[in-house]
Structure formats: C-alpha cells, structure tokens
Enzyme design. Structure first.
Site, mmCIF file in Angstrom:
data_model
loop_
_atom_site.group_PDB
_atom_site.id
_atom_site.type_symbol
_atom_site.label_atom_id
_atom_site.label_comp_id
_atom_site.label_asym_id
_atom_site.label_seq_id
_atom_site.Cartn_x
_atom_site.Cartn_y
_atom_site.Cartn_z
ATOM 1 N N ARG A 73 0.834 -1.213 0.000
ATOM 2 C CA ARG A 73 0.000 0.000 0.000
ATOM 3 C C ARG A 73 0.867 1.261 0.000
ATOM 4 O O ARG A 73 0.551 2.253 -0.666
ATOM 5 C CB ARG A 73 -0.920 -0.022 1.229
ATOM 6 C CG ARG A 73 -1.907 1.115 1.245
ATOM 7 C CD ARG A 73 -2.984 0.934 2.286
ATOM 8 N NE ARG A 73 -3.978 1.994 2.185
ATOM 9 C CZ ARG A 73 -4.352 2.772 3.192
ATOM 10 N NH1 ARG A 73 -3.817 2.593 4.392
ATOM 11 N NH2 ARG A 73 -5.251 3.709 3.007
ATOM 12 N N HIS A 77 0.597 4.361 -2.598
ATOM 13 C CA HIS A 77 0.390 5.754 -2.179
ATOM 14 C C HIS A 77 1.560 6.640 -2.587
ATOM 15 O O HIS A 77 1.396 7.825 -2.819
ATOM 16 C CB HIS A 77 0.157 5.834 -0.663
ATOM 17 C CG HIS A 77 -1.240 5.425 -0.270
ATOM 18 N ND1 HIS A 77 -1.934 5.999 0.766
ATOM 19 C CD2 HIS A 77 -2.083 4.506 -0.802
ATOM 20 C CE1 HIS A 77 -3.139 5.439 0.864
ATOM 21 N NE2 HIS A 77 -3.246 4.524 -0.076
ATOM 22 N N ASP A 78 2.758 6.063 -2.666
ATOM 23 C CA ASP A 78 3.902 6.852 -3.136
ATOM 24 C C ASP A 78 3.717 7.181 -4.624
ATOM 25 O O ASP A 78 3.815 8.338 -5.033
ATOM 26 C CB ASP A 78 5.206 6.073 -2.920
ATOM 27 C CG ASP A 78 6.412 6.903 -3.323
ATOM 28 O OD1 ASP A 78 6.388 8.132 -3.089
ATOM 29 O OD2 ASP A 78 7.375 6.350 -3.878
ATOM 30 N N ASN A 107 -3.165 9.405 4.622
ATOM 31 C CA ASN A 107 -2.006 8.534 4.846
ATOM 32 C C ASN A 107 -1.802 8.203 6.316
ATOM 33 O O ASN A 107 -0.885 7.466 6.666
ATOM 34 C CB ASN A 107 -0.728 9.190 4.290
ATOM 35 C CG ASN A 107 -0.671 9.088 2.778
ATOM 36 O OD1 ASN A 107 -1.201 8.142 2.193
ATOM 37 N ND2 ASN A 107 -0.037 10.062 2.140
ATOM 38 N N HIS A 207 -6.017 -5.918 -2.826
ATOM 39 C CA HIS A 207 -6.884 -6.085 -1.654
ATOM 40 C C HIS A 207 -7.198 -7.554 -1.392
ATOM 41 O O HIS A 207 -8.124 -7.866 -0.668
ATOM 42 C CB HIS A 207 -8.181 -5.278 -1.829
ATOM 43 C CG HIS A 207 -7.985 -3.801 -1.709
ATOM 44 N ND1 HIS A 207 -8.990 -2.879 -1.941
ATOM 45 C CD2 HIS A 207 -6.896 -3.061 -1.372
ATOM 46 C CE1 HIS A 207 -8.514 -1.651 -1.767
ATOM 47 N NE2 HIS A 207 -7.244 -1.740 -1.434
ATOM 48 N N THR A 263 -8.919 -15.772 2.615
ATOM 49 C CA THR A 263 -7.465 -15.971 2.797
ATOM 50 C C THR A 263 -6.762 -14.609 2.942
ATOM 51 O O THR A 263 -6.089 -14.148 2.019
ATOM 52 C CB THR A 263 -6.871 -16.722 1.586
ATOM 53 O OG1 THR A 263 -7.323 -16.071 0.381
ATOM 54 C CG2 THR A 263 -7.237 -18.166 1.526
HETATM 55 C C1 HEM Z 1 -8.833 1.312 -6.447
HETATM 56 C C2 HEM Z 1 -8.916 2.144 -5.472
HETATM 57 C C3 HEM Z 1 -8.462 1.884 -4.061
HETATM 58 C C4 HEM Z 1 -9.104 2.305 -2.950
HETATM 59 C C5 HEM Z 1 -10.394 3.100 -2.894
HETATM 60 C C6 HEM Z 1 -8.348 1.833 -1.816
HETATM 61 C C7 HEM Z 1 -8.665 2.084 -0.507
HETATM 62 C C8 HEM Z 1 -8.088 1.459 0.571
HETATM 63 C C9 HEM Z 1 -8.512 1.619 1.930
HETATM 64 C C10 HEM Z 1 -9.628 2.549 2.405
HETATM 65 C C11 HEM Z 1 -7.749 0.793 2.692
HETATM 66 C C12 HEM Z 1 -7.870 0.564 4.191
HETATM 67 C C13 HEM Z 1 -6.917 1.407 4.985
HETATM 68 C C14 HEM Z 1 -7.113 1.228 6.458
HETATM 69 O O1 HEM Z 1 -8.239 1.309 6.926
HETATM 70 O O2 HEM Z 1 -6.118 1.022 7.169
HETATM 71 C C15 HEM Z 1 -6.830 0.119 1.816
HETATM 72 C C16 HEM Z 1 -5.909 -0.808 2.197
HETATM 73 C C17 HEM Z 1 -5.029 -1.418 1.337
HETATM 74 N N1 HEM Z 1 -4.817 -1.090 0.014
HETATM 75 FE FE1 HEM Z 1 -6.043 -0.020 -1.136
HETATM 76 N N2 HEM Z 1 -7.258 1.136 -2.267
HETATM 77 C C18 HEM Z 1 -7.281 1.143 -3.634
HETATM 78 C C19 HEM Z 1 -6.324 0.615 -4.474
HETATM 79 C C20 HEM Z 1 -5.198 -0.042 -4.051
HETATM 80 C C21 HEM Z 1 -4.099 -0.407 -4.879
HETATM 81 C C22 HEM Z 1 -3.971 -0.052 -6.362
HETATM 82 C C23 HEM Z 1 -3.205 -1.075 -4.106
HETATM 83 C C24 HEM Z 1 -1.875 -1.653 -4.460
HETATM 84 C C25 HEM Z 1 -1.470 -1.973 -5.657
HETATM 85 C C26 HEM Z 1 -3.776 -1.153 -2.778
HETATM 86 C C27 HEM Z 1 -3.247 -1.828 -1.705
HETATM 87 C C28 HEM Z 1 -3.808 -1.878 -0.454
HETATM 88 C C29 HEM Z 1 -3.371 -2.794 0.585
HETATM 89 C C30 HEM Z 1 -2.325 -3.887 0.453
HETATM 90 C C31 HEM Z 1 -4.125 -2.496 1.717
HETATM 91 C C32 HEM Z 1 -4.049 -3.143 3.097
HETATM 92 C C33 HEM Z 1 -3.139 -2.334 3.975
HETATM 93 C C34 HEM Z 1 -2.899 -2.939 5.334
HETATM 94 O O3 HEM Z 1 -3.508 -3.928 5.740
HETATM 95 O O4 HEM Z 1 -2.022 -2.368 6.031
HETATM 96 N N3 HEM Z 1 -4.965 -0.478 -2.783
HETATM 97 N N4 HEM Z 1 -7.047 0.554 0.533
#
Ligand code: HEM
Length: 341
Positions: A73, A77-78, A107, A207, A263
């Site tokens: 993530r 974000h970077d 962030n 995700h 999973t």
């Molecule tokens: C398509 C639009 C996307 C939205 C709206 C979105 C939104 C979010 C949100 C709201 C979270 C939860 C953060 C939290 O509550 O701590 C999250 C977590 C995460 N996102 Fe996304 N995201 C998107 C795309 C992506 C992309 C493109 C990637 C990587 C290529 C990504 C990787 C992740 C990962 C791995 C997590 C889990 C982080 C953790 O457990 O620490 N996301 N995202």
C-alpha cells in the site's frame, strides 16, 4: 582538385552546422530520456541490491506478516502522489506548518511496518553500496518481495528512480482514491496516471491481502448513500459480522476487518471470487463487480489465477513507472529516506 565556390563553401559550412546541430540534439535527447528505468540498473554499481533488500523483507515477513500489505500500500500511495519517488517517506520538518505527504489525513493509517521495512533495508543497502540506491527503488523492490512472499509472482523490478524533492500533504487528497469513490471516479483517477480500466481492476486485486479500519466501511453497513440502510450488495452474513466488530457509534477506532475474508494473508485471486459472492469490503471494491465496464474483468480474474498474476505483474511495472525522476535537477539520492539531502 575541386575548389569550393563561395556559395558551395557556405553550403558546406551550413551542412556541417546542421550535422553538428542534430548530433548534439540527439545526444541531448539520449541524455534526456529521463523516464528510462531498467532491471539491470545496479548491475555494476550495486549488484547485490535485491539480495540485501530481500534479506530484510523475508525477516520482516516472519516477524510481522502485516509488513506485506503495509508495504504494498505504501508503494501505491507513493506512486500516485508525485510519482514513485519515495516522497511518501519524507517526515514533516519539526515545527513546520507545511505537512509532508505521510502526515496527510489519507495517509494517517499507513502502518509503521511498511516504513520500518524501508528504513531497515536502506540502512543495510547504504552500508554496502553507499550513495547508490534510491529509496524509491528500495520501496519498489520491497513491494514486489512481499507480493512474492505472500504467494504471488516474483516479477522483475525495473530500477533507476531517483528520490523526489517535493513532499506536500496538500497534494494527497485529489491524487488518491477513497473507500466510497465511484467506479467513474476511480477510472478517471487511474486514467490521469496513465492506467487503464483493466489496470484499475487488476491493481485493486492487491486487496486480496490486508485490512481496513471500520471508518472506511461504516457508512456502507449502516447508512449507505444516506438511506439509513446497509448497502444491499453485501452478503448478509458478512454484514452481520462487520456490524458486530464495528458498532455505528462508540466503537474502537483501531479495529480492522480483512479485505479477503477467505485468505487474508495469501496473495491469490480470491478477491475477485469474493466480489462475485457479495463479499467485497469497501464500496469501491464491490462497485467493480456492479459496473458493466469492470464486471467482465472481475469475472475473468476470478476464473483464472495465472491470468491475474501475469496482469498484476505488468500493472505493477506500469504503476512503478509513474512520474519517476532522473538526475540531480529533479531528484536526489537520499542517505536517510525520511530526510531530504
Ligand atoms: C482502487 C482504489 C483503491 C481504494 C479506494 C483503496 C482504498 C483502501 C482503503 C480505504 C484501505 C484501508 C486502509 C485502512 O483502513 O487502514 C486500503 C488498504 C489497502 N490497500 Fe487499497 N485502495 C485502492 C487501491 C489499491 C491499490 C492499487 C493497491 C496496491 C497496488 C492497494 C493496496 C492496499 C493494501 C495492500 C491495503 C491493506 C493495507 C494494510 O492492511 O495495512 N490499494 N485501501
């Protein structure tokens, strides 16, 4: 012996000038190809860079498996804000009112494990190859390592990014998607970064691991679009479980729910199968199965894991090339990732 007439000699001089002009132009163009990055970039200057980063990521993965989703993530974000230039790692100057990217509201819940991984990897890399490897490249390598360690592909990472000189919290909100973004907004945002609808769907597959805090889906389970009802596109069993962990008011702000209920620590294609069974966590996830432009892509990745893996590697490569900096004019090679030179 041929003699040059005044006119032919000026033609000769002019031709020489043209040759010189175009050759310098070509040389400048060659030098200017700033966006070129390559897999073997450090082959001579730091050939062991991937092993060094790998020793840290595998250790982190054993000690704190959440480092995997955290770092993936962090990389996303970077790249979306100012390009893949490690601007997310910069700390706000003590006493400064100008907040750095990492302190932007969007962030705030990036886990420390992602930052820790890069700090540890950078310290090790600097001890063996001082001043050579950018923080931006270390982040790109670490994200790939964690995808592989969690069960995904070990795709080659292009390198040669420089670190950015700009990190501003004000640039964050418009450049990142949100849990309640519509598919239309997501398509527009991704397209502004040079990414297609297919890239949007495939990158959202990240995700398949990780967690989200209640605040990111609270409206969805209690008051979807102001209806005072839950989103009808949530499976009732998932809805019940989410409501138990996340009360409408007074809940613990630290509680998280897994994106992939089946999973949560395995990088697989379950995310897409879940969307087809109404088990998406965020409205932005489930929306991908509801919109006719993205639904067929969700279906095809749900059916074919190998296809998803290939497409994911290609899309990470594409995302990893957004807005990269090369050279001293636009970039720097930081010694400490959280501080400008
Ligand atoms: C398509 C639009 C996307 C939205 C709206 C979105 C939104 C979010 C949100 C709201 C979270 C939860 C953060 C939290 O509550 O701590 C999250 C977590 C995460 N996102 Fe996304 N995201 C998107 C795309 C992506 C992309 C493109 C990637 C990587 C290529 C990504 C990787 C992740 C990962 C791995 C997590 C889990 C982080 C953790 O457990 O620490 N996301 N995202």
């Amino acid at each position: 012996m041929p003699v040059l007439s005044p006119s032919s000699s000026s033609l000769f001089v002019f031709t020489c000038f043209l040759i010189l002009f175009f050759s310098t132009l070509n040389a400048t163009n060659a030098k200017r190809r700033p966006r070129q990055i390559s897999v073997n970039y450090y082959a001579k200057s730091c050939p062991q860079v991937e092993q060094l980063v790998g020793s840290i990521t595998s250790q982190q993965f054993k000690e704190a498996p959440v480092s995997a989703p955290a770092t993936i993530r962090l990389f996303f974000h970077d790249c979306f804000v100012e390009g893949c230039d490690a601007s997310i790692l910069i700390a706000t100057q003590p006493g400064s009112k100008l907040l750095a990217e990492k302190d932007a509201e969007d962030n705030k819940d990036l886990r420390t494990e992602g930052f820790d991984t890069i700090t540890r990897a950078k310290t090790l890399v600097e001890s063996k190859c001082p001043g050579i490897v950018s923080c931006a490249d270390i982040l790109a390598i670490a994200a790939r390592d964690f995808i592989h360690l969690s069960g995904g592909l070990n795709y080659p990472v292009k390198k040669g990014r420089w670190d950015g000189k700009i990190s501003m919290a004000t640039r964050v909100p418009t450049n990142l998607p949100h849990a309640n973004s519509t598919v239309d907004q997501l398509i527009k945002l991704f397209s502004s970064k040079g990414l297609t609808i297919q890239d949007l769907v495939v990158l959202s597959g990240a995700h398949t691991i990780g967690f989200a805090h209640c605040k990111n889906f609270l409206d969805r389970i209690y008051n979807y679009k102001g209806t005072k009802q839950a989103d009808p596109s949530i499976d009732p069993r998932l809805l019940k479980a989410l409501k138990m962990s996340c009360p409408q008011v007074g809940g613990n702000a630290d509680i998280v729910a897994p994106f992939d209920v089946t999973t949560p620590f395995v990088f697989d294609h379950a995310y897409y199968r879940n969307l087809q069974s109404k088990l998406g966590l965020l409205a932005s996830d489930q929306g991908l199965f509801l919109d006719p432009r993205t639904k067929p892509i969700v279906q095809s990745f749900g059916e074919d894991k190998a296809k998803f893996f290939q497409a994911f590697s290609a899309a990470m490569d594409k995302m990893g090339s957004i807005g990269i900096k090369r050279g001293r004019r636009h970039g720097e090679k930081r010694k400490v990732c959280s501080m400008h030179m």
